[in-house]
Design a protein around this motif. Structure first.
Motif, PDB file in Angstrom:
ATOM      1  N   VAL A 123       0.932  -1.183  -0.043  1.00  0.00           N
ATOM      2  CA  VAL A 123      -0.045  -0.021   0.001  1.00  0.00           C
ATOM      3  C   VAL A 123       0.784   1.258   0.022  1.00  0.00           C
ATOM      4  CG1 VAL A 123      -1.668   1.548   1.516  1.00  0.00           C
ATOM      5  CG2 VAL A 123      -2.128  -1.052   1.020  1.00  0.00           C
ATOM      6  N   LEU A 124       2.090   1.267   0.708  1.00  0.00           N
ATOM      7  CA  LEU A 124       2.967   2.336   0.895  1.00  0.00           C
ATOM      8  C   LEU A 124       3.799   2.357  -0.401  1.00  0.00           C
ATOM      9  CD1 LEU A 124       4.158   2.027   4.582  1.00  0.00           C
ATOM     10  CD2 LEU A 124       2.589   3.751   3.565  1.00  0.00           C
ATOM     11  N   ALA A 125       4.145   1.284  -0.944  1.00  0.00           N
ATOM     12  CA  ALA A 125       4.834   1.351  -2.381  1.00  0.00           C
ATOM     13  C   ALA A 125       4.016   1.870  -3.375  1.00  0.00           C
ATOM     14  CB  ALA A 125       5.355  -0.123  -2.483  1.00  0.00           C
ATOM     15  N   ASP A 126       2.717   1.432  -3.580  1.00  0.00           N
ATOM     16  CA  ASP A 126       1.867   1.915  -4.448  1.00  0.00           C
ATOM     17  C   ASP A 126       2.375   1.359  -5.870  1.00  0.00           C
ATOM     18  OD1 ASP A 126      -0.719   2.956  -5.611  1.00  0.00           O
ATOM     19  OD2 ASP A 126       0.054   4.883  -5.584  1.00  0.00           O
ATOM     20  N   LYS A 132       8.641  -2.205  -1.687  1.00  0.00           N
ATOM     21  CA  LYS A 132       8.234  -3.118  -0.940  1.00  0.00           C
ATOM     22  C   LYS A 132       9.410  -3.992  -0.507  1.00  0.00           C
ATOM     23  CE  LYS A 132       5.557  -4.576  -4.389  1.00  0.00           C
ATOM     24  NZ  LYS A 132       4.601  -5.369  -5.193  1.00  0.00           N
ATOM     25  N   ASP A 133      10.489  -3.707  -0.984  1.00  0.00           N
ATOM     26  CA  ASP A 133      11.628  -4.796  -0.695  1.00  0.00           C
ATOM     27  C   ASP A 133      12.298  -4.104   0.680  1.00  0.00           C
ATOM     28  OD1 ASP A 133      11.204  -6.325  -2.644  1.00  0.00           O
ATOM     29  OD2 ASP A 133      12.622  -5.180  -3.898  1.00  0.00           O
ATOM     30  N   ALA A 134      12.148  -2.905   1.129  1.00  0.00           N
ATOM     31  CA  ALA A 134      12.744  -2.571   2.305  1.00  0.00           C
ATOM     32  C   ALA A 134      11.991  -3.228   3.627  1.00  0.00           C
ATOM     33  CB  ALA A 134      12.341  -0.842   2.482  1.00  0.00           C
ATOM     34  N   PRO A 135      12.961  -3.491   4.480  1.00  0.00           N
ATOM     35  CA  PRO A 135      12.624  -4.252   5.791  1.00  0.00           C
ATOM     36  C   PRO A 135      11.520  -3.326   6.587  1.00  0.00           C
ATOM     37  CG  PRO A 135      14.700  -3.635   5.892  1.00  0.00           C
ATOM     38  CD  PRO A 135      14.421  -3.450   4.418  1.00  0.00           C
ATOM     39  N   VAL A 136      11.722  -2.136   6.509  1.00  0.00           N
ATOM     40  CA  VAL A 136      10.752  -1.115   7.582  1.00  0.00           C
ATOM     41  C   VAL A 136      10.362   0.084   6.540  1.00  0.00           C
ATOM     42  CG1 VAL A 136      12.698  -0.025   8.397  1.00  0.00           C
ATOM     43  CG2 VAL A 136      10.657  -0.017   9.715  1.00  0.00           C
ATOM     44  N   ASN A 137       9.314   0.406   6.780  1.00  0.00           N
ATOM     45  CA  ASN A 137       8.806   1.928   6.117  1.00  0.00           C
ATOM     46  C   ASN A 137       8.371   2.616   7.151  1.00  0.00           C
ATOM     47  OD1 ASN A 137       7.745   3.873   4.693  1.00  0.00           O
ATOM     48  ND2 ASN A 137       7.563   2.449   2.868  1.00  0.00           N
ATOM     49  N   LEU A 138       8.967   3.815   7.489  1.00  0.00           N
ATOM     50  CA  LEU A 138       8.565   4.605   8.458  1.00  0.00           C
ATOM     51  C   LEU A 138       7.438   5.890   7.551  1.00  0.00           C
ATOM     52  CD1 LEU A 138      12.029   5.858  10.122  1.00  0.00           C
ATOM     53  CD2 LEU A 138      10.162   3.743  10.435  1.00  0.00           C
ATOM     54  N   LEU A 139       6.347   5.808   8.183  1.00  0.00           N
ATOM     55  CA  LEU A 139       5.177   6.596   7.683  1.00  0.00           C
ATOM     56  C   LEU A 139       5.004   8.066   8.629  1.00  0.00           C
ATOM     57  CD1 LEU A 139       2.658   7.364   6.007  1.00  0.00           C
ATOM     58  CD2 LEU A 139       1.309   5.839   7.786  1.00  0.00           C
TER      59      LEU A 139
END
Length: 210
Positions: A123-126, A132-139
């Motif tokens: 959803v964040l990658a859109d 999507k490959d990053a282990p973590v995504n900071l929103l």
């Protein structure tokens, strides 16, 4: 209350307590030695990375240090944080998104609080699959409830401060990131049950370069 009812109530209370405990993750203390790179070197080496090694997760200490650098508490007595904030609103909340769910960073207590079991990485990658490959995504969202001088402008300004801190901390730790406005905002709002006046601003995939 009968003995049987009392036992059942007690069991339910214990189950509820265990569930709550599982929803809170205590972070280790930030290791400032991980940020020892000079400011000049960090600025020189800072880049926006768009290729991540999905097989290399961040350690708990790395994540704790990264979150502290983003907008953690730098002075417990005054409550000051590591990022500047317009009229000291301290409105930026950081949601830590991983394939196993979403946690809210509680800077005051240095812990993660589970808010969703949903995997929001796609959803964040859109339309930008690399994220999507990053282990973590900071929103980063601006939550200005009960804040003086509420303003969309100040929320955007504050998110920029936190975003730069993430960039510099990631660079210092040998990680890469990129600030992104791209995401399925409607899906994010629904998954996190965000009020309409909360500004969904940026997301930062973070990880090692592929």
């Amino acid at each position: 209350m009968t003995k049987k009812s009392f036992i059942l109530t007690a069991a339910l209370m214990l189950m509820s307590m265990a569930s709550c405990a599982q929803q809170t993750i205590e972070l280790p203390q930030p290791d400032l030695k991980l940020l020892n790179k000079s400011l000049g070197d960090a600025l020189m080496q800072r880049r926006s990375g768009r290729s991540y090694d999905a097989s290399r997760p961040l350690t708990d200490v790395q994540l704790s240090t990264l979150l502290w650098a983003a907008c953690g508490v730098s002075d417990k007595q005054s409550g000051k944080i590591t990022a500047p904030s317009a009229v000291n609103m301290q409105d930026i909340r950081v949601y830590v998104c991983t394939p196993t769910g979403v946690c809210l960073y509680n800077a005051r207590e240095n812990r993660l609080e589970k808010v969703s079991d949903d995997n929001l990485m796609a959803v964040l990658a859109d339309r930008q699959d690399f994220a999507k490959d990053a282990p973590v995504n900071l929103l980063l969202v601006s939550w200005q409830e009960d804040r003086p001088r509420k303003s969309e402008k100040w929320g955007k300004v504050d998110s920029g401060y936190v975003s730069q801190n993430i960039y510099l901390a990631a660079t210092a730790m040998g990680l890469q990131t990129v600030a992104r406005g791209t995401m399925d905002e409607a899906a994010v709002r629904k998954a996190l049950n965000l009020p309409t006046d909360v500004l969904v601003l940026l997301n930062h995939p973070v990880g090692y370069a592929k």
